[in-house]
Design a protein around this motif. Structure first.
Motif, PDB file in Angstrom:
ATOM      1  N   ASP A 134      13.315 127.637  -6.765  1.00  0.00           N
ATOM      2  CA  ASP A 134      13.889 127.558  -5.415  1.00  0.00           C
ATOM      3  C   ASP A 134      15.338 127.064  -5.459  1.00  0.00           C
ATOM      4  O   ASP A 134      16.192 127.553  -4.718  1.00  0.00           O
ATOM      5  CB  ASP A 134      13.061 126.632  -4.513  1.00  0.00           C
ATOM      6  N   GLU A 135      15.609 126.090  -6.330  1.00  0.00           N
ATOM      7  CA  GLU A 135      16.973 125.574  -6.462  1.00  0.00           C
ATOM      8  C   GLU A 135      17.911 126.641  -7.027  1.00  0.00           C
ATOM      9  O   GLU A 135      19.039 126.794  -6.568  1.00  0.00           O
ATOM     10  CB  GLU A 135      16.990 124.330  -7.367  1.00  0.00           C
ATOM     11  N   ASP A 192      22.289 132.157  -3.883  1.00  0.00           N
ATOM     12  CA  ASP A 192      22.549 132.613  -2.505  1.00  0.00           C
ATOM     13  C   ASP A 192      23.771 131.961  -1.887  1.00  0.00           C
ATOM     14  O   ASP A 192      24.396 132.530  -0.990  1.00  0.00           O
ATOM     15  CB  ASP A 192      21.334 132.348  -1.607  1.00  0.00           C
ATOM     16  N   ASN A 193      24.109 130.761  -2.328  1.00  0.00           N
ATOM     17  CA  ASN A 193      25.162 130.010  -1.643  1.00  0.00           C
ATOM     18  C   ASN A 193      26.457 129.830  -2.412  1.00  0.00           C
ATOM     19  O   ASN A 193      27.446 129.392  -1.841  1.00  0.00           O
ATOM     20  CB  ASN A 193      24.620 128.643  -1.221  1.00  0.00           C
ATOM     21  N   ILE A 213      27.129 122.333  -2.326  1.00  0.00           N
ATOM     22  CA  ILE A 213      25.878 122.837  -2.896  1.00  0.00           C
ATOM     23  C   ILE A 213      25.183 121.728  -3.678  1.00  0.00           C
ATOM     24  O   ILE A 213      23.966 121.521  -3.548  1.00  0.00           O
ATOM     25  CB  ILE A 213      26.141 124.072  -3.788  1.00  0.00           C
ATOM     26  N   ALA A 214      25.968 121.002  -4.482  1.00  0.00           N
ATOM     27  CA  ALA A 214      25.405 119.906  -5.273  1.00  0.00           C
ATOM     28  C   ALA A 214      24.771 118.854  -4.358  1.00  0.00           C
ATOM     29  O   ALA A 214      23.654 118.391  -4.617  1.00  0.00           O
ATOM     30  CB  ALA A 214      26.491 119.273  -6.137  1.00  0.00           C
ATOM     31  N   GLN A 215      25.456 118.519  -3.285  1.00  0.00           N
ATOM     32  CA  GLN A 215      24.938 117.521  -2.340  1.00  0.00           C
ATOM     33  C   GLN A 215      23.641 118.018  -1.700  1.00  0.00           C
ATOM     34  O   GLN A 215      22.668 117.270  -1.595  1.00  0.00           O
ATOM     35  CB  GLN A 215      25.994 117.245  -1.279  1.00  0.00           C
ATOM     36  N   ASN A 216      23.613 119.288  -1.289  1.00  0.00           N
ATOM     37  CA  ASN A 216      22.413 119.849  -0.649  1.00  0.00           C
ATOM     38  C   ASN A 216      21.235 119.937  -1.616  1.00  0.00           C
ATOM     39  O   ASN A 216      20.077 119.899  -1.188  1.00  0.00           O
ATOM     40  CB  ASN A 216      22.710 121.229  -0.064  1.00  0.00           C
ATOM     41  N   LEU A 217      21.511 120.076  -2.896  1.00  0.00           N
ATOM     42  CA  LEU A 217      20.440 120.138  -3.901  1.00  0.00           C
ATOM     43  C   LEU A 217      20.115 118.756  -4.472  1.00  0.00           C
ATOM     44  O   LEU A 217      19.225 118.637  -5.320  1.00  0.00           O
ATOM     45  CB  LEU A 217      20.847 121.076  -5.043  1.00  0.00           C
ATOM     46  N   ASP A 218      20.862 117.743  -4.023  1.00  0.00           N
ATOM     47  CA  ASP A 218      20.720 116.393  -4.544  1.00  0.00           C
ATOM     48  C   ASP A 218      20.927 116.384  -6.061  1.00  0.00           C
ATOM     49  O   ASP A 218      20.132 115.839  -6.815  1.00  0.00           O
ATOM     50  CB  ASP A 218      19.350 115.799  -4.168  1.00  0.00           C
ATOM     51  N   VAL A 243      25.495 121.277 -11.336  1.00  0.00           N
ATOM     52  CA  VAL A 243      25.590 122.592 -10.704  1.00  0.00           C
ATOM     53  C   VAL A 243      26.523 123.492 -11.499  1.00  0.00           C
ATOM     54  O   VAL A 243      26.207 124.660 -11.768  1.00  0.00           O
ATOM     55  CB  VAL A 243      26.059 122.464  -9.232  1.00  0.00           C
ATOM     56  N   ARG A 244      27.651 122.964 -11.919  1.00  0.00           N
ATOM     57  CA  ARG A 244      28.608 123.758 -12.679  1.00  0.00           C
ATOM     58  C   ARG A 244      28.011 124.231 -14.003  1.00  0.00           C
ATOM     59  O   ARG A 244      28.131 125.394 -14.379  1.00  0.00           O
ATOM     60  CB  ARG A 244      29.878 122.934 -12.940  1.00  0.00           C
ATOM     61  N   VAL A 245      27.318 123.345 -14.692  1.00  0.00           N
ATOM     62  CA  VAL A 245      26.695 123.694 -15.969  1.00  0.00           C
ATOM     63  C   VAL A 245      25.608 124.752 -15.755  1.00  0.00           C
ATOM     64  O   VAL A 245      25.498 125.712 -16.523  1.00  0.00           O
ATOM     65  CB  VAL A 245      26.138 122.434 -16.679  1.00  0.00           C
ATOM     66  N   LYS A 246      24.812 124.576 -14.711  1.00  0.00           N
ATOM     67  CA  LYS A 246      23.740 125.560 -14.442  1.00  0.00           C
ATOM     68  C   LYS A 246      24.335 126.932 -14.162  1.00  0.00           C
ATOM     69  O   LYS A 246      23.817 127.960 -14.613  1.00  0.00           O
ATOM     70  CB  LYS A 246      22.863 125.104 -13.259  1.00  0.00           C
TER      71      LYS A 246
END
Length: 190
Positions: free
Chosen positions: A8-9, A15-16, A25-30, A36-39
């Motif tokens: 889901d993440e 999507d975003n 995005i990082a904040q919304n995914l906690d 986030v950048r590495v992923k």
């Protein structure tokens, strides 16, 4: 402690990305910005044409063989459809949908030098483009990057007073319609 990414993440990220800053995005995914950048790197996710199907102003300018500021001017002054997307922490890019570009170009043929566009470099290329490309190649060879003389500027002003379009003047003077329009505005101090 390191936390695994859920499907889901990853879907949310795909999507975003481009719609929101990575910090958002990082904040919304906690998650951290770095996580986030590495992923994104690990799943080969970017905001470029290959990922979104859209062209940045720079990419479009390169394909059209014009300056990026020309594309920016079309967007600001001639209603070329575009949208702004956030990338990374603070950077924004301006994108053009290729289909929107071709619709705009069909209405603004005097602004685009079709013979400079490599065939099918901006898919989906409409059928009418090849005809315009041939027309451009058949017209007088346009001069490139030549300084305007005082005589040419005087002639330009006279021809505009007679009601000729930039394209018509360009054909007479062996210059592009864009070059004629820019020079005319500079001469008048607009």
């Amino acid at each position: 402690m390191r936390r695994s990414w859920t499907s889901d993440e990853i879907t949310y990220l795909k999507d975003n990305v481009g719609l929101y800053k990575l910090t958002t995005i990082a904040q919304n995914l906690d998650r951290s910005y770095e996580s986030v950048r590495v992923k994104m790197t690990r799943i080969y996710l970017s905001n470029t044409k290959s990922q979104t199907g859209y062209l940045t102003f720079h990419e479009l300018a390169t394909l059209l063989k014009v300056d990026r500021n020309t594309v920016k001017g079309w967007a600001e002054n001639h209603n070329l459809p575009y949208f702004k997307k956030a990338t990374r922490a603070r950077k924004y890019f301006y994108f053009v949908d290729p289909s929107d570009f071709w619709e705009w170009a069909e209405q603004h043929k005097d602004k685009v030098q079709f013979s400079d566009i490599d065939p099918h470099s901006i898919p989906p290329e409409p059928e009418w483009v090849e005809n315009e490309r041939r027309k451009d190649k058949c017209t007088t060879k346009k001069r490139r990057y030549q300084k305007w003389t005082t005589k040419e500027e005087t002639l330009l002003i006279e021809l505009r007073k007679k009601g000729l379009s930039y394209k018509e003047i360009g054909e007479q003077m062996g210059r592009t319609a864009i070059s004629v329009e820019r020079r005319y505005k500079r001469v008048l101090g607009k």
